[in-house]
Scaffold this active site. Structure first.
Site, PDB file in Angstrom:
ATOM      1  N   SER A 322       0.809  -1.202   0.000  1.00 32.63           N
ATOM      2  CA  SER A 322       0.000   0.000   0.000  1.00 32.63           C
ATOM      3  C   SER A 322       0.848   1.260   0.000  1.00 32.63           C
ATOM      4  O   SER A 322       1.500   1.578  -0.994  1.00 32.63           O
ATOM      5  CB  SER A 322      -0.957  -0.051   1.186  1.00 32.63           C
ATOM      6  OG  SER A 322      -2.100   0.696   0.932  1.00 32.63           O
ATOM      7  N   LYS A 347      -1.174  -3.918  -3.460  1.00 32.71           N
ATOM      8  CA  LYS A 347      -2.443  -3.367  -2.984  1.00 32.71           C
ATOM      9  C   LYS A 347      -2.560  -1.948  -3.523  1.00 32.71           C
ATOM     10  O   LYS A 347      -1.868  -1.056  -3.074  1.00 32.71           O
ATOM     11  CB  LYS A 347      -2.485  -3.400  -1.467  1.00 32.71           C
ATOM     12  CG  LYS A 347      -3.864  -3.108  -0.885  1.00 32.71           C
ATOM     13  CD  LYS A 347      -4.007  -1.653  -0.558  1.00 32.71           C
ATOM     14  CE  LYS A 347      -5.324  -1.399   0.147  1.00 32.71           C
ATOM     15  NZ  LYS A 347      -5.480   0.034   0.477  1.00 32.71           N
ATOM     16  N   GLN A 351      -8.510   3.879   0.732  1.00 29.98           N
ATOM     17  CA  GLN A 351      -9.717   3.881   1.551  1.00 29.98           C
ATOM     18  C   GLN A 351      -9.953   5.274   2.152  1.00 29.98           C
ATOM     19  O   GLN A 351      -9.003   5.995   2.436  1.00 29.98           O
ATOM     20  CB  GLN A 351      -9.612   2.856   2.693  1.00 29.98           C
ATOM     21  CG  GLN A 351      -9.809   1.431   2.261  1.00 29.98           C
ATOM     22  CD  GLN A 351      -8.722   0.920   1.348  1.00 29.98           C
ATOM     23  OE1 GLN A 351      -7.533   1.077   1.626  1.00 29.98           O
ATOM     24  NE2 GLN A 351      -9.105   0.318   0.231  1.00 29.98           N
TER      25      GLN A 351
END
Length: 498
Positions: A322, A347, A351
């Protein structure tokens, strides 16, 4: 209690964050491009939109038909009035929210009740209590994504991709991710007895971890030989950017000639923080990351900083996820830095947290954007490929011994195989590592027992197993065994102008 620096890759169980998943989280509208994109999602024209505006939630609710609302209300009434057992109102409502989010089939979107939301906030800002691992939900199973470095369970031995199937005898099947995490976390001093499935190991592994307070210290810097600096980032938390800049400035004041940024087993964190760190190296105006919304509209986040006059390399492994991947991609494509180690986790989504919309202290963390590297590559489920691939020695990932039974000559098991790998790593050579307890394995055990002042029996009992694991931890901690770090130093020495 603080945990500093890199700890063992093979025997580390790390602080279980309330977020429970690797993630890039947009927590505030500090970036104009992202705020503009978020404003369109929330249904407001304000370019500096508050991500907690309720206008978007109300607009979405208006699209629910009367028939749909009637079905939901009827279901609620049937449960509350007719179900065999009485059910609390919060249980029904929380179950409904979890059900809607589960229908998205996105492990990075989750609902947090008031307690879980509070622990999530703590996990990205200061300290929390737990045992320490970043996990996600995959095919209904709780899967370890990345061991965050530094934890109270240094000898426990959780690995990336381990599957946790039970905690203190309670199966995790059928639970949401946050519910499973609440089982794993707990008060300081209590035990979490985990049952784990690991690829390549026949029987489930039993591990007992004592929970503790964990102060999240996310930046660790040191100056290596030749004025090569190394800054390790364990997580992109609220204050990580400030700490990184402070440590970088200190290294530069000492004559820094080359820098290693180590994001191995860093599971991610806050998007604005990784942008702040990347801006220390990416030239002003160059892209750090591209963010794409559901309609395919892309918004670049560009650097407001400047480049450095010394070379930089990035260390990664499969636990780098991420926000770590954003950093690696930005430096690889916008700076030309070499990425060294292993392919990252993969990833590529962002979010956003929605707390004010719910209005009661609970929270929804929802996938709202995808992110792409400066050159437009979406690395989701693929990861970032290193420029120089380097694997660590096998003993870095050795399975800890179960200690269910003593190991002795003429027996075979996965435990024996692990013990043989440990013996070989610590200089007590065996003739094999296939799990058969041979005469040479017994001889190696006797030599080891003699060296550590244990009864020389040739049998691996629990005391011998403990000493053997401690010896392997020492080898893993030894920088001379860190092949990825050595490769990074070698690469920088090629680039540094002396």
């Amino acid at each position: 209690m603080q945990f500093k620096g890199r700890t063992v890759l093979a025997f580390v169980l790390l602080g279980m964050l309330a977020s429970s998943i690797i993630t890039v989280v947009l927590m505030s509208p500090g970036n104009p491009a992202l705020s503009s994109a978020l404003a369109s999602i929330l249904g407001t024209s304000n370019k500096q939109a508050d991500m907690n505006s309720t206008s978007g939630a109300n607009a979405a609710a208006a699209k629910i038909s009367d028939k749909d609302m009637s079905k939901i209300a009827t279901t609620y009434q049937l449960i509350s009035q007719s179900y065999l057992n009485k059910v609390e109102n919060d249980t029904i409502i929380n179950g409904a929210i979890n059900g809607m989010l589960a229908a998205l089939d996105d492990p990075f979107t989750s609902y947090m009740d008031q307690k879980e939301a509070k622990e999530f906030d703590e996990s990205i800002s200061s300290s929390f209590q737990g045992i320490g691992a970043e996990v996600t939900m995959e095919n209904g199973k709780v899967k370890v994504v990345s061991p965050i470095k530094g934890s109270p369970a240094e000898k426990a031995g959780i690995h990336s991709e381990d599957i946790i199937i039970s905690v203190n005898g309670e199966k995790l099947d059928g639970l949401t991710l946050n519910q499973a995490v609440m089982k794993i976390r707990g008060a300081k001093g209590t035990q979490a007895k985990l049952e784990i499935i690991r690829a390549g190991v026949g029987d489930p592994i039993q591990l007992t971890i004592v929970r503790a307070d964990i102060d999240v210290e996310t930046v660790h810097a040191t100056m290596l030989d030749g004025n090569i600096g190394k800054i390790e980032i364990t997580q992109f938390s609220t204050n990580t950017g400030d700490h990184f800049i402070k440590e970088l400035t200190d290294l530069e004041s000492k004559g820094l000639k080359g820098l290693i940024i180590d994001v191995r087993n860093d599971p991610g964190g806050l998007l604005n923080v990784v942008v702040e760190i990347c801006s220390q190296f990416v030239s002003k105006g160059k892209p750090i990351v591209l963010v794409e919304d559901r309609n395919g509209k892309q918004e670049p986040t560009v650097s407001k900083g400047s480049s450095k006059d010394y070379p930089v390399v990035v260390l990664t492994n499969k636990g780098s996820a991420s926000a770590s991947e954003i950093l690696a991609g930005a430096l690889q494509e916008s700076v030309g830095s070499k990425v060294i180690g292993e392919t990252t986790y993969g990833k590529g989504t962002v979010q956003v947290t929605f707390a004010k919309e719910l209005g009661d202290g609970s929270n929804i963390k929802m996938t709202v954007f995808k992110w792409l590297t400066p050159k437009g590559n979406w690395i989701h489920k693929k990861g970032i490929t290193p420029d120089i691939t380097v694997e660590q020695p096998d003993f870095f990932k050795v399975t800890p011994l179960t200690k269910k039974a003593d190991l002795k000559i003429n027996t075979s098991s996965d435990d024996v195989s692990s013990a043989q790998m440990m013996l070989n790593a610590t200089g007590y050579r065996t003739d094999r590592s296939d799990g058969y307890y041979s005469e040479q394995t017994e001889a190696a055990v006797k030599k080891f027992q003699q060296a550590v002042q244990l009864p020389v029996t040739g049998i691996i009992d629990s005391a011998t197993a403990d000493k053997l694991e401690q010896a392997v931890i020492k080898e893993i901690k030894d920088p001379s065994n860190d092949l990825q770090l050595k490769a990074a130093i070698e690469e920088l020495n090629k680039q540094i102008v002396r």
